[in-house]
Write an enzyme that holds these catalytic residues in place. Structure first.
Site, PDB file in Angstrom:
ATOM      1  CB  SER A 212      76.238  94.115 -15.880  1.00  0.00           C
ATOM      2  OG  SER A 212      76.820  95.114 -16.669  1.00  0.00           O
TER       3      SER A 212
ATOM      4  CE1 TYR B  39      78.833 109.538 -22.646  1.00  0.00           C
ATOM      5  CE2 TYR B  39      78.670 107.441 -21.493  1.00  0.00           C
ATOM      6  CZ  TYR B  39      78.840 108.811 -21.464  1.00  0.00           C
ATOM      7  OH  TYR B  39      79.038 109.454 -20.272  1.00  0.00           O
TER       8      TYR B  39
ATOM      9  CD  GLN C  20      76.228 116.084 -20.154  1.00  0.00           C
ATOM     10  OE1 GLN C  20      75.186 115.542 -19.800  1.00  0.00           O
ATOM     11  NE2 GLN C  20      77.235 116.314 -19.307  1.00  0.00           N
TER      12      GLN C  20
ATOM     13  CD  GLN D 147      78.565  90.555 -15.585  1.00  0.00           C
ATOM     14  OE1 GLN D 147      77.654  91.300 -15.897  1.00  0.00           O
ATOM     15  NE2 GLN D 147      79.779  90.667 -16.122  1.00  0.00           N
TER      16      GLN D 147
ATOM     17  CG  ASP E 291      82.995  91.449 -19.729  1.00  0.00           C
ATOM     18  OD1 ASP E 291      82.021  91.449 -20.495  1.00  0.00           O
ATOM     19  OD2 ASP E 291      82.883  91.589 -18.494  1.00  0.00           O
TER      20      ASP E 291
ATOM     21  CG  HIS F 169      50.993  99.448 -56.806  1.00  0.00           C
ATOM     22  ND1 HIS F 169      50.570 100.667 -56.359  1.00  0.00           N
ATOM     23  CD2 HIS F 169      52.004  99.058 -55.961  1.00  0.00           C
ATOM     24  CE1 HIS F 169      51.275 101.010 -55.284  1.00  0.00           C
ATOM     25  NE2 HIS F 169      52.159 100.047 -55.027  1.00  0.00           N
TER      26      HIS F 169
ATOM     27  CD  GLU G 233      75.143  91.923 -20.042  1.00  0.00           C
ATOM     28  OE1 GLU G 233      75.864  92.734 -20.645  1.00  0.00           O
ATOM     29  OE2 GLU G 233      74.906  92.008 -18.813  1.00  0.00           O
ATOM     30  CG  HIS G 234      77.341  88.024 -19.573  1.00  0.00           C
ATOM     31  ND1 HIS G 234      77.048  89.172 -18.861  1.00  0.00           N
ATOM     32  CD2 HIS G 234      78.148  88.401 -20.595  1.00  0.00           C
ATOM     33  CE1 HIS G 234      77.658  90.203 -19.424  1.00  0.00           C
ATOM     34  NE2 HIS G 234      78.326  89.767 -20.476  1.00  0.00           N
TER      35      HIS G 234
ATOM     36  CG  ASN H 117      74.909 107.758 -15.967  1.00  0.00           C
ATOM     37  OD1 ASN H 117      74.185 108.014 -16.931  1.00  0.00           O
ATOM     38  ND2 ASN H 117      75.646 108.685 -15.366  1.00  0.00           N
TER      39      ASN H 117
ATOM     40  CD  GLU I 105      47.465  94.682 -51.600  1.00  0.00           C
ATOM     41  OE1 GLU I 105      47.810  93.899 -50.705  1.00  0.00           O
ATOM     42  OE2 GLU I 105      48.198  95.583 -52.056  1.00  0.00           O
TER      43      GLU I 105
ATOM     44  CG  HIS J 204      79.624  95.456 -14.298  1.00  0.00           C
ATOM     45  ND1 HIS J 204      80.406  96.305 -15.049  1.00  0.00           N
ATOM     46  CD2 HIS J 204      79.801  94.218 -14.826  1.00  0.00           C
ATOM     47  CE1 HIS J 204      81.034  95.613 -15.989  1.00  0.00           C
ATOM     48  NE2 HIS J 204      80.685  94.348 -15.874  1.00  0.00           N
TER      49      HIS J 204
END
Length: 429
Positions: free
Chosen positions: A233, A124, A186, A255, A356, A415, A322-323, A209, A410, A258
């Site tokens: 971010s 995506y 969707q 950042q 990036d 087995h 994250e960074h 988003n 067991e 964003h």
């Protein structure tokens, strides 16, 4: 940015909390969207495209003619920049393509592991004001190296029904199989369930988003894997007296721009550094095209003065950014102490923008503290690890009695019997 001086360690956890934005409100809406796509397929996608993107068309798939036209609309300079990034990303991710050795755990017992590509993956890619064509490089390149047979890409159209040319150019360049003009939750639903036009995939990658993030969260309940838990971010910068304050401010803003829900954190052991960075922020922010978004992000962000750089590293490990940028001439001294982070940028010239776009590492990274237990996207994200074992008579004889005892303990007698029959055959009993 708020400035906090010498907070006590017991308060670090509170300071590490991200801004909270209500996401439960999206659950019902996104669930309904996914349900419509599952039930009505392409019709639902076309209806949602008309509703959300304000455009009507009859074909969801991007045509070869559209891709060819896009190629002519991208400047040669940008094509060369993309080629440089592509080369570096390929080099870094190809180095991860290793063959594991066959291990003889006991004489006659051989075990090994093989990487097998996930056959069908979906990417995506957001469009709109920030068409993230760089993310195509980050996702499609390792997918191709891994050997994924189908690489499906969904991205929203503009109000004229077109996809940003550089998105189409980049997708074509790196070998995306099919491109579809559909966005939002969707699109995630389409790749999850499959429609008359869009193939179903086995794993979904990519940012988006809050509706997209919620959709990715929900489809895991449908048996579809995703790359990472999604979140806004973020960057954390540790800066000492050897930093360049203008560089630090620029990285914070890179950042912050964003979105309003992004968060940036500055840590320092030097109050003068915080003051100089704050001054630079004001100067650079005034000239920023995305000033409004960055300003809102800075309202949720903070500068923290700590006693020493060791405390800064400890705070970062608790925050799990994250960074992480270590803006210092002595950044290498702290490598071994870093444990919770998505990607690290060492020294005054290692801007987060490099990761990036073009250094070669992947920019799809864990956010919202998930760096404590998740890695960023890599070649491994596009493969399954299948284990093999091969036992000969000597091998089953060596470990068989232990298996029998454990299975009996067991109370799993079938087995045990699977081993017992083989041992009897070997011993001609």
């Amino acid at each position: 940015m708020n400035t906090i001086k010498y907070p006590k360690r017991k308060d670090w956890e509170t300071l590490s909390k991200r801004p909270e934005f209500e996401r439960n409100q999206f659950t019902k809406t996104v669930s309904e969207i996914l349900g419509e796509v599952k039930k009505k397929g392409d019709k639902a996608l076309l209806d949602f495209t008309k509703q959300f993107d304000k455009v009507e068309f009859t074909s969801l798939e991007v045509s070869k003619n559209e891709i060819s036209k896009a190629n002519s609309l991208v400047s040669e300079d940008l094509k060369n920049a993309i080629a440089l990034a592509k080369s570096n990303i390929e080099k870094f991710h190809s180095s991860q393509n290793t063959v594991e050795p066959i291990v003889e755990t006991t004489k006659g017992v051989k075990c090994w592991r093989k990487s097998v590509a996930i056959e069908k993956v979906g990417l995506y890619i957001p469009g709109g004001t920030a068409p993230l064509f760089s993310t195509i490089l980050m996702l499609a390149i390792p997918a191709k190296i891994a050997g994924c047979k189908e690489i499906i890409l969904c991205t929203p159209p503009d109000t004229n029904g077109n996809v940003n040319p550089v998105i189409l150019y980049t997708a074509s360049l790196v070998g995306v199989t099919k491109i579809f003009k559909v966005g939002g939750a969707q699109a995630i639903g389409a790749m999850t369930y499959g429609t008359e036009t869009i193939p179903q995939v086995y794993k979904v990658f990519g940012p988006g988003n809050q509706f997209v993030a919620k959709a990715k969260e929900l489809i895991q309940q449908e048996g579809i894997a995703i790359d990472l838990p999604a979140g806004p971010s973020e960057v954390l910068i540790i800066a000492d007296a050897t930093c360049n304050p203008s560089f630090v401010a620029a990285d914070l803003l890179s950042q912050a721009e964003h979105g309003a829900d992004s968060q940036v954190i500055l840590l320092s052991n030097d109050e003068r550094v915080i003051a100089e960075v704050t001054k630079e922020l004001e100067i650079q922010l005034a000239a920023l095209p995305r000033k409004e978004l960055a300003t809102k992000a800075l309202e949720n962000s903070q500068s923290i003065l700590l006693k020493n750089l060791e405390d800064c590293i400890d705070f970062s490990n608790q925050y799990a950014p994250e960074h992480l940028i270590i803006a210092s001439n002595n950044a290498d001294n702290f490598i071994d102490k870093i444990v919770n982070v998505g990607s690290v940028f060492l020294g005054n010239y290692s801007c987060e923008s490099a990761g990036d776009y073009a250094s070669g590492t992947n920019h799809t990274l864990p956010t919202n503290g998930f760096a404590k237990n998740y890695s960023g996207v890599s070649l491994d994200s596009f493969v399954k690890k299948i284990t093999f074992q091969k036992l000969n008579k000597e091998g089953i004889t060596a470990i068989g009695p232990a298996i029998e005892l454990m299975a009996e303990a067991e109370q799993l007698f079938a087995h045990k019997n699977a081993v017992t029959l083989r041992l009897k055959e070997i011993n001609n009993v």
